[in-house]
Design a protein around this motif. Structure first.
Motif, mmCIF file in Angstrom:
data_model
loop_
_atom_site.group_PDB
_atom_site.id
_atom_site.type_symbol
_atom_site.label_atom_id
_atom_site.label_comp_id
_atom_site.label_asym_id
_atom_site.label_seq_id
_atom_site.Cartn_x
_atom_site.Cartn_y
_atom_site.Cartn_z
ATOM 1 N N MET A 30 -9.938 -13.351 -11.106
ATOM 2 C CA MET A 30 -11.233 -12.778 -10.750
ATOM 3 C C MET A 30 -12.258 -13.218 -11.766
ATOM 4 S SD MET A 30 -11.136 -8.799 -12.023
ATOM 5 C CE MET A 30 -12.932 -8.725 -12.043
ATOM 6 N N ASP A 31 -13.527 -13.131 -11.385
ATOM 7 C CA ASP A 31 -14.635 -13.441 -12.276
ATOM 8 C C ASP A 31 -14.820 -12.273 -13.234
ATOM 9 O OD1 ASP A 31 -17.186 -13.838 -13.439
ATOM 10 O OD2 ASP A 31 -17.894 -14.910 -11.677
ATOM 11 N N SER A 32 -14.821 -12.553 -14.535
ATOM 12 C CA SER A 32 -14.977 -11.490 -15.526
ATOM 13 C C SER A 32 -16.383 -10.907 -15.518
ATOM 14 C CB SER A 32 -14.672 -12.027 -16.925
ATOM 15 O OG SER A 32 -15.663 -12.962 -17.325
ATOM 16 N N GLY A 33 -17.309 -11.582 -14.871
ATOM 17 C CA GLY A 33 -18.709 -11.157 -14.852
ATOM 18 C C GLY A 33 -19.631 -12.200 -15.437
ATOM 19 N N ASN A 34 -19.064 -13.128 -16.218
ATOM 20 C CA ASN A 34 -19.874 -14.196 -16.814
ATOM 21 C C ASN A 34 -19.386 -15.579 -16.402
ATOM 22 O OD1 ASN A 34 -17.534 -14.552 -18.224
ATOM 23 N ND2 ASN A 34 -18.366 -14.068 -20.242
ATOM 24 N N GLY A 35 -18.573 -15.603 -15.332
ATOM 25 C CA GLY A 35 -18.071 -16.872 -14.836
ATOM 26 C C GLY A 35 -16.697 -17.240 -15.351
ATOM 27 N N THR A 36 -16.189 -16.489 -16.329
ATOM 28 C CA THR A 36 -14.858 -16.752 -16.863
ATOM 29 C C THR A 36 -13.799 -16.146 -15.950
ATOM 30 O OG1 THR A 36 -15.727 -16.685 -19.117
ATOM 31 C CG2 THR A 36 -13.339 -16.472 -18.852
ATOM 32 N N GLU A 37 -12.751 -16.914 -15.657
ATOM 33 C CA GLU A 37 -11.693 -16.409 -14.802
ATOM 34 C C GLU A 37 -10.692 -15.588 -15.610
ATOM 35 O OE1 GLU A 37 -9.919 -19.641 -12.691
ATOM 36 O OE2 GLU A 37 -11.467 -19.613 -11.130
ATOM 37 N N VAL A 38 -10.335 -14.423 -15.067
ATOM 38 C CA VAL A 38 -9.350 -13.535 -15.670
ATOM 39 C C VAL A 38 -8.166 -13.422 -14.722
ATOM 40 C CG1 VAL A 38 -8.915 -11.185 -16.472
ATOM 41 C CG2 VAL A 38 -11.147 -12.241 -16.886
ATOM 42 N N GLN A 39 -6.971 -13.525 -15.262
ATOM 43 C CA GLN A 39 -5.776 -13.420 -14.441
ATOM 44 C C GLN A 39 -5.580 -11.968 -13.981
ATOM 45 O OE1 GLN A 39 -3.643 -15.987 -13.558
ATOM 46 N NE2 GLN A 39 -5.107 -17.392 -14.527
ATOM 47 N N VAL A 40 -5.333 -11.781 -12.701
ATOM 48 C CA VAL A 40 -4.994 -10.456 -12.164
ATOM 49 C C VAL A 40 -3.879 -10.637 -11.137
ATOM 50 C CG1 VAL A 40 -7.239 -9.355 -12.511
ATOM 51 C CG2 VAL A 40 -6.819 -10.612 -10.407
ATOM 52 N N GLY A 41 -2.951 -9.725 -11.136
ATOM 53 C CA GLY A 41 -1.898 -9.759 -10.132
ATOM 54 C C GLY A 41 -2.351 -9.066 -8.864
ATOM 55 N N PRO A 42 -1.755 -9.418 -7.736
ATOM 56 C CA PRO A 42 -2.102 -8.730 -6.490
ATOM 57 C C PRO A 42 -1.688 -7.268 -6.545
ATOM 58 C CG PRO A 42 -0.170 -10.121 -6.175
ATOM 59 C CD PRO A 42 -0.706 -10.439 -7.537
ATOM 60 N N MET A 43 -2.491 -6.418 -5.962
ATOM 61 C CA MET A 43 -2.180 -5.001 -5.920
ATOM 62 C C MET A 43 -0.951 -4.752 -5.059
ATOM 63 S SD MET A 43 -4.533 -1.791 -4.584
ATOM 64 C CE MET A 43 -6.036 -2.506 -5.219
ATOM 65 N N THR A 44 -0.139 -3.819 -5.485
ATOM 66 C CA THR A 44 1.056 -3.449 -4.729
ATOM 67 C C THR A 44 0.790 -2.193 -3.893
ATOM 68 O OG1 THR A 44 1.902 -2.015 -6.481
ATOM 69 C CG2 THR A 44 2.501 -4.358 -6.585
ATOM 70 N N ASP A 45 1.671 -1.936 -2.956
ATOM 71 C CA ASP A 45 1.557 -0.707 -2.172
ATOM 72 C C ASP A 45 1.700 0.527 -3.063
ATOM 73 O OD1 ASP A 45 1.177 -2.103 0.177
ATOM 74 O OD2 ASP A 45 3.244 -1.898 0.864
ATOM 75 N N ALA A 46 2.516 0.417 -4.109
ATOM 76 C CA ALA A 46 2.691 1.544 -5.026
ATOM 77 C C ALA A 46 1.380 1.880 -5.724
ATOM 78 C CB ALA A 46 3.772 1.231 -6.056
ATOM 79 N N GLU A 47 0.641 0.866 -6.145
ATOM 80 C CA GLU A 47 -0.679 1.094 -6.762
ATOM 81 C C GLU A 47 -1.654 1.683 -5.751
ATOM 82 O OE1 GLU A 47 -2.394 -2.042 -9.583
ATOM 83 O OE2 GLU A 47 -0.876 -3.144 -8.449
ATOM 84 N N TYR A 48 -1.659 1.091 -4.585
ATOM 85 C CA TYR A 48 -2.584 1.490 -3.526
ATOM 86 C C TYR A 48 -2.464 2.986 -3.228
ATOM 87 C CZ TYR A 48 -4.447 1.457 1.321
ATOM 88 O OH TYR A 48 -5.142 1.700 2.483
ATOM 89 N N LEU A 49 -1.246 3.488 -3.234
ATOM 90 C CA LEU A 49 -0.994 4.885 -2.873
ATOM 91 C C LEU A 49 -0.745 5.785 -4.086
ATOM 92 C CD1 LEU A 49 1.352 4.169 0.154
ATOM 93 C CD2 LEU A 49 -0.980 5.079 0.283
ATOM 94 N N TRP A 50 -0.888 5.261 -5.301
ATOM 95 C CA TRP A 50 -0.588 6.010 -6.515
ATOM 96 C C TRP A 50 -1.461 7.253 -6.641
ATOM 97 C CZ3 TRP A 50 -3.337 5.284 -11.630
ATOM 98 C CH2 TRP A 50 -2.696 6.034 -12.649
ATOM 99 N N GLU A 51 -0.817 8.395 -6.890
ATOM 100 C CA GLU A 51 -1.523 9.659 -7.112
ATOM 101 C C GLU A 51 -1.382 10.005 -8.595
ATOM 102 O OE1 GLU A 51 -0.636 12.761 -4.329
ATOM 103 O OE2 GLU A 51 -0.500 11.368 -2.618
ATOM 104 N N PRO A 52 -2.439 9.820 -9.386
ATOM 105 C CA PRO A 52 -2.346 10.015 -10.839
ATOM 106 C C PRO A 52 -2.061 11.449 -11.273
ATOM 107 C CG PRO A 52 -4.285 8.718 -10.267
ATOM 108 C CD PRO A 52 -3.745 9.287 -8.997
ATOM 109 N N GLY A 53 -2.308 12.413 -10.420
ATOM 110 C CA GLY A 53 -2.097 13.805 -10.782
ATOM 111 C C GLY A 53 -1.930 14.650 -9.541
ATOM 112 N N PRO A 54 -1.730 15.956 -9.727
ATOM 113 C CA PRO A 54 -1.537 16.845 -8.579
ATOM 114 C C PRO A 54 -2.825 17.023 -7.777
ATOM 115 C CG PRO A 54 -1.683 18.107 -10.618
ATOM 116 C CD PRO A 54 -1.639 16.665 -11.024
#
Length: 208
Positions: A30-54
């Motif tokens: 992804m673009d860091s905001g200044n044109g520099t590329e930053v490595q990011v992994g694809p989001m998983t279903d676990a992240e997508y549905l993650w509930e950080p708290g009650p």
């Protein structure tokens, strides 16, 4: 058709924010905001549905019913998004990436429809995604539709109250230019929330 001068910077902002969010979710960079590329992994279903708290609101199967504090699931298809009829709980429940991304994509799709489409769609017509791959694709489809709606607007449309008739907001009483500005803010702030939740999920897994 040329883009009105007042719309051009808002369109450029939307394009940047939309692409940055898509890349932040799908990777591999992804673009860091200044044109520099930053490595990011694809989001998983676990992240997508993650509930950080009650008590989190999320996306759930209609057959399972709404989550804590919610009284209904809005949306078409197998899945729906936790909500209640107004007035909503105060303080607002914490929401998952799935909830936020569904909310954002739905707003883009419905506002597009109520600008240069059928002008009939409601939240009950929108297919809520139960997995991240479908959700990211739905977001991109909705963002493309909203961009087409923006490109269809001339200066007269920008100054027209009710040019967008989206039924779940104040759009029928607002200048279209103000609606365009507001949707940019929605993409920017929900995009930032989703990015932060990805970081928190990664940190939690690293700590575990």
């Amino acid at each position: 058709m040329s883009v009105p001068a007042r719309l051009a910077p808002l369109l450029a902002q939307f394009d940047f924010a939309r692409q940055r969010l898509t890349d932040r979710m799908a990777g591999p960079v992804m673009d860091s905001g200044n044109g520099t590329e930053v490595q990011v992994g694809p989001m998983t279903d676990a992240e997508y549905l993650w509930e950080p708290g009650p008590g989190c609101w999320s996306v759930r199967r209609h057959s399972d019913g709404p989550g804590p504090g919610a009284t209904l699931l809005v949306g078409a298809g197998e899945f729906g998004r936790d909500t209640t009829p107004p007035p909503h709980p105060e303080p607002a429940p914490f929401t998952t990436i799935a909830w936020r991304l569904s909310h954002l994509a739905e707003m883009l799709a419905l506002r597009a429809d109520h600008t240069n489409g059928s002008r009939r769609l409601t939240r009950d017509d929108y297919d809520v995604s139960g997995d991240v791959a479908t959700a990211v694709k739905a977001f991109d489809t909705a963002a493309d539709a909203w961009r087409d709606a923006l490109l269809s607007a001339d200066d007269t449309a920008l100054d027209t109250v009710g040019h967008c008739t989206y039924p779940h907001g104040g759009d029928p009483e607002e200048l279209f230019l103000d609606v365009v500005w507001w949707m940019n803010q929605e993409v920017l702030h929900h995009g930032a929330e989703i990015a932060l939740l990805r970081d928190l999920y990664r940190l939690g897994r690293a700590g575990a």
